[in-house]
Design a protein around this motif. Sequence first.
Motif, short mmCIF file in Angstrom:
data_model
loop_
_atom_site.label_atom_id
_atom_site.label_comp_id
_atom_site.label_asym_id
_atom_site.label_seq_id
_atom_site.Cartn_x
_atom_site.Cartn_y
_atom_site.Cartn_z
N PRO A 95 -9.69 -0.03 -2.58
CA PRO A 95 -8.52 0.05 -3.48
C PRO A 95 -8.94 0.35 -4.91
CG PRO A 95 -9.05 -2.23 -3.01
CD PRO A 95 -9.94 -1.40 -2.12
N PRO B 62 0.79 -1.24 0.00
CA PRO B 62 0.00 0.00 0.00
C PRO B 62 0.82 1.29 0.00
CG PRO B 62 -0.83 -1.57 1.62
CD PRO B 62 0.50 -2.08 1.17
N SER C 144 1.45 3.38 2.46
CA SER C 144 0.56 4.35 3.12
C SER C 144 1.31 5.56 3.65
CB SER C 144 -0.16 3.66 4.28
OG SER C 144 -0.85 2.52 3.86
N THR D 152 -7.27 -0.09 6.24
CA THR D 152 -7.95 0.15 4.99
C THR D 152 -9.45 0.23 5.21
OG1 THR D 152 -8.49 -0.78 2.82
CG2 THR D 152 -7.87 -2.34 4.53
#
Length: 537
Positions: free
Chosen positions: A475, A413, A415, A471
């Motif tokens: 996505p 990810p 992030s 999350t």
Amino acid sequence: MTAEYDFIIIGAGSAGCVLAERLSANGRHSVLILEAGGRGRSPWIALPLGYGKTFFDERVNWKYEAEPDAALAGRRAYWPRGKGVGGSGSINALVYARGLPHDFDDWEASGATGWGWDTVRETYEAMETQVAPDGTRVGSGAMHVQDVSDQIHPVNRHFFDAARELGLPLCDDLNGTTSEGATIYRINTRGGRRNSSARAFLKPALRRANVTLVTGAMVGQIGFDGRRAVSVEYHHRGTVKTVRAGREIILSAGSVASPCLLQISGIGPAEHLKSLGITPIMDAPHVGGNLQDHLGINYYFRATERTLNNELAPFLGKLRAALRYALTRRGPLALSVNQCGGYFRSSDGVNRVDQQLYFNPVTYTTAPNGSRSVIKPDPFPGFILGFQPSRPTSSGRIDLRANDSAAPPLIRPNSLATKEDRAQVIAGGRLCQRLITSTALSGLAASAMGEDLREMDDAAILEDFRHRSGTVFHPVGTCRMGADAASSVVDPGLRLHGIEGLRVVDASVFPNLTSANTNAPTMMLAHRAADLILAEI
């Protein structure tokens, strides 16, 4: 003899179900849908609040796991994805959010010509039927969007009182002309049951002789004749089968699986493919890139008055709720756990919405290690206040892990990689802090359960987010739409750059993440994609 269909759709998820209905409606085109999961007949799918049972159920959930994320204290995030007809739209929390006009105008500005808000809005209007609490309907689309304002829990009034106290706007409809402010979330249900794209679109399509659905079909790879996609190989009941496409193959396996299927078929970053023993057909470095997702966090509080916990935690309460649902298709089982929230600007100096908030009249504990398969309400009154920054700027990747389409994907990810994203986290935390310390919510909050937002400074908000956020299961972007192959994977017609006979139609083509939940934009995208495809025939 190899079977042939005009259109082969890989994936019967939120997008694939819409495509199947739209492409088969005129009766002239044969459509095959290949779905790796099952038929999605679990009663927990139909029950709106049943997503608490499907959250960890491997029969309907792929239960993916991301790689350790440095910015999130090295944690591996749990990534549930729908496994079966309806895809993730069959196991989500049902919030129906179109997204904001500037989300789609940003799509168009980035090279996705024809996907600006004016066009997108028309598609939504054609796809939807808005249903008021009294049953009044506006529109004639297959996707029913229910106003449940007459059914939400009374404790939600404190959230709206807090918004008024702080001078924040209130909003009647998140998808209306004025979408900013505290609102009651609308959900895609019909008659008190989940109205996913599987029910709204695929179910009627399957009554047609020109539509074929094969479940339990794990696609191995797409076959090519030069630079034209012509066939699909899949595994079904212990055998390997091949089907041919007379017109097009449409990849609708979602943001996680679609880039992996392209890569195993030879389209992706050439060096990565070679490292897995795959001969590249086309070096396409953006396949799997541009991954964006919403990260969110919840703050839990014990409450000074009754909440949904009091109704659903006791056995007799569950029984009463079940009986009410069976007789009327109403009540807490007919709703999303996300009853209220909305789009907000974190401060007066912000020129557009930057946060989405959730207010849930319930608290619960989840454990992704399998020790608990149900989202279980706590045995005392409680509520949740949470947020997610609406438009993150960080991006990661999803790639094929092994030369095997059944292998779990490699999800990275990346992030909070930008300063802007970290600032947005602090801004969202501060906004929630203002709400929870308002007179309206101070009177409702008896005590914090765990970390207490009321005591945090900026550094503590960010550090807590790093350790507890996760999350929000949105996505997008891994097969990004754009003007050319130098910066994207598909063109504005969703055709793969450099390849004929192959399109990608799902959330993986989003040029950027929309400001809220992504299920509605995914179905909209498929609805419009069908129009584009049919216009070319």
